[in-house]
Design a protein around this motif. Structure first.
Motif, PDB file in Angstrom:
ATOM      1  N   SER A   1      26.077   9.449 -31.535  1.00 15.02           N
ATOM      2  CA  SER A   1      27.457   9.912 -31.509  1.00 15.02           C
ATOM      3  C   SER A   1      28.412   8.831 -32.010  1.00 15.02           C
ATOM      4  CB  SER A   1      27.839  10.330 -30.092  1.00 15.02           C
ATOM      5  OG  SER A   1      27.631   9.236 -29.232  1.00 15.02           O
TER       6      SER A   1
ATOM      7  N   GLN B   1      16.204  16.921 -17.422  1.00 13.42           N
ATOM      8  CA  GLN B   1      17.411  17.275 -18.157  1.00 13.42           C
ATOM      9  C   GLN B   1      17.191  17.277 -19.666  1.00 13.42           C
ATOM     10  OE1 GLN B   1      21.703  15.932 -19.344  1.00 13.42           O
ATOM     11  NE2 GLN B   1      20.775  14.578 -17.894  1.00 13.42           N
TER      12      GLN B   1
ATOM     13  N   LEU C   1      33.956  20.462 -14.858  1.00 17.69           N
ATOM     14  CA  LEU C   1      32.877  20.516 -13.874  1.00 17.69           C
ATOM     15  C   LEU C   1      33.281  21.249 -12.603  1.00 17.69           C
ATOM     16  CD1 LEU C   1      31.371  16.938 -14.216  1.00 17.69           C
ATOM     17  CD2 LEU C   1      30.647  19.066 -15.292  1.00 17.69           C
TER      18      LEU C   1
ATOM     19  N   MET D   1      40.818   7.195 -21.549  1.00 20.91           N
ATOM     20  CA  MET D   1      39.641   7.347 -20.696  1.00 20.91           C
ATOM     21  C   MET D   1      39.995   8.163 -19.455  1.00 20.91           C
ATOM     22  SD  MET D   1      37.082   6.255 -22.149  1.00 20.91           S
ATOM     23  CE  MET D   1      35.711   6.072 -21.015  1.00 20.91           C
TER      24      MET D   1
ATOM     25  N   PHE E   1      31.683  16.029 -24.407  1.00 26.21           N
ATOM     26  CA  PHE E   1      30.389  15.405 -24.127  1.00 26.21           C
ATOM     27  C   PHE E   1      29.842  14.614 -25.315  1.00 26.21           C
ATOM     28  CE2 PHE E   1      30.265  18.450 -20.585  1.00 26.21           C
ATOM     29  CZ  PHE E   1      29.926  17.561 -19.577  1.00 26.21           C
ATOM     30  N   HIS E   2      30.447  14.802 -26.477  1.00 20.90           N
ATOM     31  CA  HIS E   2      30.009  14.043 -27.635  1.00 20.90           C
ATOM     32  C   HIS E   2      30.486  12.590 -27.551  1.00 20.90           C
ATOM     33  CE1 HIS E   2      28.559  13.371 -31.589  1.00 20.90           C
ATOM     34  NE2 HIS E   2      29.743  13.134 -32.109  1.00 20.90           N
ATOM     35  N   ARG E   3      31.562  12.376 -26.788  1.00 22.50           N
ATOM     36  CA  ARG E   3      32.045  11.012 -26.598  1.00 22.50           C
ATOM     37  C   ARG E   3      31.095  10.258 -25.698  1.00 22.50           C
ATOM     38  NH1 ARG E   3      37.419  10.242 -27.712  1.00 22.50           N
ATOM     39  NH2 ARG E   3      38.281  12.027 -28.800  1.00 22.50           N
ATOM     40  N   LYS E   4      31.196   8.924 -25.832  1.00 23.84           N
ATOM     41  CA  LYS E   4      30.377   8.113 -24.937  1.00 23.84           C
ATOM     42  C   LYS E   4      31.225   7.734 -23.739  1.00 23.84           C
ATOM     43  CE  LYS E   4      27.198   5.874 -28.097  1.00 23.84           C
ATOM     44  NZ  LYS E   4      27.066   4.721 -28.981  1.00 23.84           N
ATOM     45  N   PHE E   5      30.703   7.955 -22.572  1.00 26.78           N
ATOM     46  CA  PHE E   5      31.424   7.482 -21.392  1.00 26.78           C
ATOM     47  C   PHE E   5      30.433   7.261 -20.268  1.00 26.78           C
ATOM     48  CE2 PHE E   5      31.705  12.124 -21.557  1.00 26.78           C
ATOM     49  CZ  PHE E   5      31.191  12.481 -20.325  1.00 26.78           C
ATOM     50  N   VAL E   6      30.873   6.527 -19.301  1.00 28.20           N
ATOM     51  CA  VAL E   6      29.976   6.211 -18.186  1.00 28.20           C
ATOM     52  C   VAL E   6      29.698   7.484 -17.393  1.00 28.20           C
ATOM     53  CG1 VAL E   6      29.672   4.803 -16.112  1.00 28.20           C
ATOM     54  CG2 VAL E   6      30.975   3.918 -18.075  1.00 28.20           C
ATOM     55  N   GLY E   7      28.447   7.745 -17.110  1.00 26.72           N
ATOM     56  CA  GLY E   7      28.089   8.907 -16.301  1.00 26.72           C
ATOM     57  C   GLY E   7      27.918  10.163 -17.128  1.00 26.72           C
ATOM     58  N   ARG E   8      27.778  10.014 -18.446  1.00 26.05           N
ATOM     59  CA  ARG E   8      27.693  11.207 -19.278  1.00 26.05           C
ATOM     60  C   ARG E   8      26.461  12.047 -18.962  1.00 26.05           C
ATOM     61  NH1 ARG E   8      27.396  11.306 -25.792  1.00 26.05           N
ATOM     62  NH2 ARG E   8      25.412  10.325 -25.385  1.00 26.05           N
ATOM     63  N   GLY E   9      25.325  11.378 -18.799  1.00 23.29           N
ATOM     64  CA  GLY E   9      24.084  12.105 -18.539  1.00 23.29           C
ATOM     65  C   GLY E   9      24.196  12.966 -17.293  1.00 23.29           C
ATOM     66  N   ALA E  10      24.675  12.367 -16.218  1.00 28.24           N
ATOM     67  CA  ALA E  10      24.774  13.086 -14.954  1.00 28.24           C
ATOM     68  C   ALA E  10      25.766  14.226 -15.066  1.00 28.24           C
ATOM     69  CB  ALA E  10      25.202  12.127 -13.844  1.00 28.24           C
ATOM     70  N   ALA E  11      26.900  13.943 -15.723  1.00 30.20           N
ATOM     71  CA  ALA E  11      27.918  14.984 -15.856  1.00 30.20           C
ATOM     72  C   ALA E  11      27.376  16.147 -16.663  1.00 30.20           C
ATOM     73  CB  ALA E  11      29.163  14.413 -16.533  1.00 30.20           C
ATOM     74  N   ARG E  12      26.605  15.830 -17.699  1.00 32.96           N
ATOM     75  CA  ARG E  12      26.074  16.896 -18.528  1.00 32.96           C
ATOM     76  C   ARG E  12      25.070  17.740 -17.742  1.00 32.96           C
ATOM     77  NH1 ARG E  12      22.994  15.048 -23.695  1.00 32.96           N
ATOM     78  NH2 ARG E  12      21.509  14.572 -22.056  1.00 32.96           N
ATOM     79  N   ALA E  13      24.223  17.092 -16.967  1.00 22.74           N
ATOM     80  CA  ALA E  13      23.255  17.828 -16.153  1.00 22.74           C
ATOM     81  C   ALA E  13      23.994  18.770 -15.205  1.00 22.74           C
ATOM     82  CB  ALA E  13      22.385  16.858 -15.361  1.00 22.74           C
TER      83      ALA E  13
ATOM     84  N   TYR F   1      38.316  11.688 -18.292  1.00 23.35           N
ATOM     85  CA  TYR F   1      37.696  12.011 -16.997  1.00 23.35           C
ATOM     86  C   TYR F   1      38.420  13.162 -16.322  1.00 23.35           C
ATOM     87  CZ  TYR F   1      34.354   8.229 -17.198  1.00 23.35           C
ATOM     88  OH  TYR F   1      33.297   7.455 -17.553  1.00 23.35           O
TER      89      TYR F   1
END
Lengths: 283, 319, 447
Positions: free
Chosen positions: A4, A270, A31, A20, B121-133, A24
């Motif tokens: 990306s 996942q 979510l 940022m 979700f294409h952006r990089k950010f902390v916690g992306r994997g978990a958020a995507r799941a 969020y």
């Protein structure tokens, strides 16, 4: 999912920090709906009957109880239903793989469009059209209500999905490898077993997991085709719909118990689910 | 493993030379399997499809030309009468229109939200994997179970949604009991469930976008929004179309959620064609008429699939 | 691959025809018949395995807890498969269509299923068993079921089922609110409406009257409006759901619901009126007699102890409650029809009925209601009195007597459902005319 790279690499300036925060915040909005529904399901399953009906709702201040779970498991053979769901889902996804893999391979290798389309019809036909004929058919051959009948019916779900996903994986293998195998004397069938299959293990896991989930989730087929012995969990929830009352508590307990294994599976796998769902659709 | 958004453009494999001496091993059977591996390997799959599809399809076509209520009397041949009757059936046309309304609304929302979510979700950010799941849960959670949760949240007595709305000064939310709002409510639930799929497909598309246009934009000093609207979104078009196509086909066939939450009501306000066909077959036992409805429904699904495939091809050749 | 389509087409057609032909060949209508002699003996079918497929309307718990007694008594091994009512209604006809013989005892709700099941040959007449001394216990006493109940078990003069419950309808109301308003217990539609109007206060989250709203479920409470307004579903083979009397009844039903009903009433499922009542949001509602247990349970209801029970309102043609209910029947394709009857007579015996009655169940046997055990422990004598009075009176049909029952129910229910939008008389008449035409089509299509 790692490529990306944006054209601009952001540096940590105040504006970036703000962005940022905004990111969020948006994430939270994205979510929230999912979170709320699951929260409501789980919290209702832990409430007493009276608390379920109380408005304004008791968000967290209720006395949690496992009564609903107890009632749900006492009143219905829960373990039996759970076994049925797991067994039917496992068998139909394995069978889906066994039958789907060779077909996906030849579709990928020989570009068999017509075969692909004819298998695709299974995905296009509305499931409602199968209910009555399947019931009649399975009754006539004495299989109605049995595991084989349900597994066959669930193949309608698992098999096309498997083919869809696996075609991608077989195509991703460079054709030189297949050809080299043939030259080495592996034989054409041998190439499938000794080269194609070992190189696509990830794909098998991926399609297996997804097929399992969709079979586990299926409601219509088991609603009509299962009996007391072979009933699956999604149908069993409705044991708590009576003529004079809906037992929301035990229903929510059931809903929670059905959903939890799937959620755990998502967290563990996942990556597979992401790949599988993407590939299962793109074709 | 990154998911490709289009199939790797691959030169079609050369037609394998049949019965090449070198691959011929052993006796008759293996010679046969070697020579016709392209037919032998998919044979079980083909047999399965025949086994599973032929009887239901034949049954439905046969019944659609007959009148039968499941009793001891044999079905009576009525020709195309069932189909003629559907054309005069207000409930059938209502079902068709509601299908269009529901599907249009649901897929429309899913595509917009799915693209938006993919951009996030294409952006990089902390916690992306978990958020995507976490974001994926609605798509894989058991629909029959989740539908019950929605049913409960929309319930006129214990509906939390109504409470929340009133708490902020809004009207009571009894959408699933309101003939005018029931379809939007169901479309919203479908959107809740399937936006993640659109997101995933678009996300894969984003990962596979070429870098060159972005380089050019950077040199031109184009703003981020401009880049989004004049580069990213146009490039994503084929992927979005693919996602929309899959959602359209499945959305027309939506069953579990609507059956459980409203069973087509109030009145027939949420009875899409699929549910009407189910009712005619399984509630009213009009197997003849119900089969005619299923034939229409199938034609609708195939029609949409064919149209979209054509649209996709055109898109692919023009871009 | 193209070649394969031709043979597959042949297989397809052949398969379809084979199945249908197989079905048509076993054309012996009327199902099994009794062929035994000698004294009654509970052990006559010792060693038989029996399969029972029924909906769980709340009766299954008692049934299961006593099942081993039946197995000891008869030596018949029983397996009970239960389903929820909604999926049972859908699945049973599919099973019968497929001529499934993997269950012997089934269940039916004759008011709804009657016309279709009998037209399809899906009922086994039970009189041949009930009147046969060799297969019916001397103390079975069918006359213990009241006349109204016996009628509800009969289709075309044949007993097709024995009920395990007795549904009738009545009005549940809040005694405390009525007292505060200084009113007597209303009797007529006018009086009930006046009381509902007086107590109705949406700003305090209190609504006057709740009713069902979902089309196919509204026919049940509406039937007591219809017949009290001198209407009927069908008169002399003609759909009568658009008669002036029927429209009077829609007007009343619709006015109550739209003016004094809680929000969202058009989508009310069957349990919702009672839930809203249990929440203390509604002054009164009219529905079947199955809610009393939950409503009087303080853990489930905030109004326990304050509830009054009254018979359905009186109109120009008096009061019009109905009787109906689920009952056991024999699968026409059963392999063990005679043993199935043994199960049915045991499950509907006076003894089991008494236990169900003591458990709060609306038993269809008079002896259960009259028993000392029950009378001494009756938690709601007022309710009991109203139910008994209603079942003696019962003169309404809760469902249009047209096949297929579910479809007829939906056609008629649609007008009732729409009435809750508060439509004018001419609008109602227009919708009723349309639906009457549809209902007439069904009547005419019947063989």
């Amino acid at each position: 999912m790692t490529s990306s790279d944006q054209p601009r690499r952001p540096r940590m300036r105040p504006r970036t920090v703000l962005r940022m925060i905004a990111l969020y915040a948006i994430l939270l909005i994205l979510l929230l709906p999912a979170g709320f529904v699951f929260f409501w399901m789980v919290s209702s399953s832990l409430k007493q009957g009276v608390d379920i009906y109380t408005m304004p709702p008791k968000w967290l201040s209720f006395e949690p109880t496992l009564d609903n779970y107890e009632r749900a498991f006492e009143r219905t053979p829960f373990l039996r239903y759970a076994f049925n769901s797991a067994f039917i889902a496992t068998a139909s996804s394995l069978l889906g793989l066994a039958i789907g893999l060779p077909a996906a391979y030849t579709i990928a290798r020989y570009n068999q469009k017509r075969l692909a389309v004819s298998l695709l019809t299974a995905r296009l036909l509305p499931a409602v059209a199968f209910l009555v004929p399947f019931f009649i058919l399975f009754t006539q051959v004495g299989l109605v209500g049995s595991y084989p009948a349900l597994i066959l019916a669930h193949l309608l779900v698992t098999f096309p999905l498997t083919v869809f996903i696996m075609v991608n994986f077989f195509e991703a293998v460079p054709s030189e490898l297949y050809e080299a195998g043939e030259v080495d004397g592996a034989g054409k069938i041998g190439v499938f077993f000794r080269i194609a299959l070992p190189l696509t293990k990830t794909g098998m896991v991926t399609s297996g997991i997804l097929a399992f989930i969709f079979s586990w989730n299926d409601f219509k087929m088991a609603l009509v085709l299962s009996n007391a012995e072979t009933r699956t969990l999604p149908v069993a929830v409705y044991n708590f719909v009576h003529e004079a009352s809906l037992e929301w508590g035990p229903m929510m307990a059931y809903a929670t118990v059905i959903t939890v294994p799937i959620i755990v599976l998502t967290l563990l796998a996942q990556k597979h689910i992401v790949t599988g769902m993407t590939m299962g659709s793109i074709k | 493993m990154s998911a490709p958004h289009t199939r790797p453009t691959q030169t079609p494999p050369e037609r394998p030379t049949r019965g090449k001496r070198g691959t011929r091993r052993g006796g008759g059977f293996s010679w046969f399997t070697e020579r016709y591996d392209r037919f032998v390997l998919p044979a079980p799959a083909f047999l399965l499809v025949v086994l599973l599809l032929v009887f239901p399809v034949a049954f439905t076509l046969y019944m659609s030309l007959h009148s039968w209520n499941g009793g001891l009397r044999p079905p009576e041949f009525v020709g195309l009468d069932n189909f003629a009757r559907t054309l005069e059936d207000a409930r059938f046309w209502g079902g068709v229109l509601r299908t269009g309304y529901f599907v249009g609304l649901a897929v429309g929302m899913q595509v917009v939200l799915g693209v938006a979510a993919a951009l996030v979700f294409h952006r990089k950010f902390v916690g992306r994997g978990a958020a995507r799941a976490f974001f994926l849960f609605p798509m894989i959670a058991t629909p029959a179970a989740i539908a019950l949760v929605w049913k409960m949240m929309f319930d006129p007595t214990l509906g939390v949604l109504s409470y929340l709305s009133q708490a902020v000064g809004g009207p009571p939310i009894t959408w699933t009991s309101d003939p005018n709002l029931v379809i939007p409510a169901l479309a919203m639930i479908d959107t809740w469930q399937w936006t993640p799929l659109v997101m995933l497909i678009v996300l894969a598309g984003l990962a596979a976008l070429p870098h060159e246009p972005y380089e050019a934009a950077r040199i031109d000093g184009a703003g981020e929004l401009r880049v989004l609207f004049s580069i990213t979104l146009p490039l994503l078009r084929p992927v979005v179309l693919t996602a929309a196509m899959f959602r359209l086909i499945d959305c027309i066939k939506t069953f579990d959620t609507i059956m459980i939450i409203t069973a087509g009501g109030p009145g027939h306000s949420s009875e899409i064609l699929n549910l009407y066909a189910f009712n005619q077959n399984l509630s009213f036992l009009n197997f003849g008429y119900g089969s005619a409805l299923l034939v229409w429904l199938t034609l609708l699904v195939f029609g949409v699939a064919i149209l979209l495939t054509i649209a996709r091809r055109k898109g692919a050749t023009s871009s | 691959m193209r070649k394969a389509t031709a043979p597959s087409r042949v297989i397809a057609v052949a398969g379809a025809l084979a199945v249908l032909a197989a079905g048509c060949s076993q054309n012996g209508t009327g199902g099994p018949s009794v062929d035994v002699t000698g004294d009654f003996d509970w052990k006559r079918f010792d060693g038989t395995a029996l399969s029972v497929y029924i909906p769980d309307t709340g009766q299954a718990e008692v049934l299961n807890s006593r099942l081993s007694e039946f197995e000891d008594l008869t030596g018949i091994e029983v397996e009970i498969e239960t389903a929820d009512v909604t999926s049972y209604r859908q699945n049973l006809p599919v099973r019968l269509t497929a001529r499934a013989d993997d269950f012997d005892v089934m269940a039916t709700f004759p008011e709804v299923d009657g016309p279709q099941f009998s037209a399809n040959g899906w009922y086994v007449p039970l009189d041949q068993y009930i009147e046969h001394e060799s297969v019916t216990a001397p103390d079975y006493d069918i006359d213990d079921f009241g006349e109204g109940v016996r009628n509800a078990m009969t289709v075309d003069d044949e007993t097709v089922t024995v009920l395990w419950e007795m549904q009738t309808d009545l009005v549940y109301y809040r005694k405390d609110l009525l007292r505060e308003a200084g009113l007597d217990v209303p009797e007529t539609f006018e009086e009930w409406e006046a009381a509902a109007a007086q107590i109705h206060d949406p700003s305090a989250d209190m609504y006057g009257f709740a009713l069902r709203g979902i089309p196919y479920q509204t026919t049940t409470p509406y039937s007591s409006f219809l017949y009290a307004h001198c209407g009927a579903w069908v008169e002399d083979g003609q759909a009568a759901i658009n008669s002036p009397e029927a429209v009077d009844a829609y007007e009343t039903y619709g006015r109550w619901g739209s003016e004094y009903g809680p929000p969202g009433i058009t989508g009310f499922d069957w349990p919702v009126p009672s839930q809203q009542f249990a929440q203390g949001k509604v002054f009164a509602f009219l529905d079947v007699n199955l809610f009393v247990g939950d409503l009087e349970d303080p853990a489930e209801s905030t109004v326990a102890g304050d509830i009054g029970y009254a018979p359905v309102p009186a109109g120009e043609c008096g009061r019009a409650p109905f009787i109906g209910g689920w009952g056991y029947a024999i699968n026409p394709f059963a392999q063990q029809a005679d043993a199935a009857w043994y199960f049915i007579q045991w499950a509907t015996s006076a003894e089991i009925n008494l236990e169900m009655k003591l458990d709060g169940w609306p038993s269809p046997r008079t002896s259960a209601w009259d028993s000392e055990e029950f009378q001494a422990n009756d938690p709601t004598p007022e309710f009991t009195e109203v139910v008994i009075e209603s079942t003696e009176l019962a003169n309404a049909q809760m469902n249009p007597p047209v096949a297929p029952g579910v479809q007829a129910r939906e056609i008629a229910g649609y007008v009732i459902h729409r009435s809750l939008e508060g439509l004018s008389r001419s609008e109602l008449q227009e919708i009723a005319d349309q639906q009457a035409e549809e209902l007439q089509e069904l009547i005419d299509a019947a063989p």
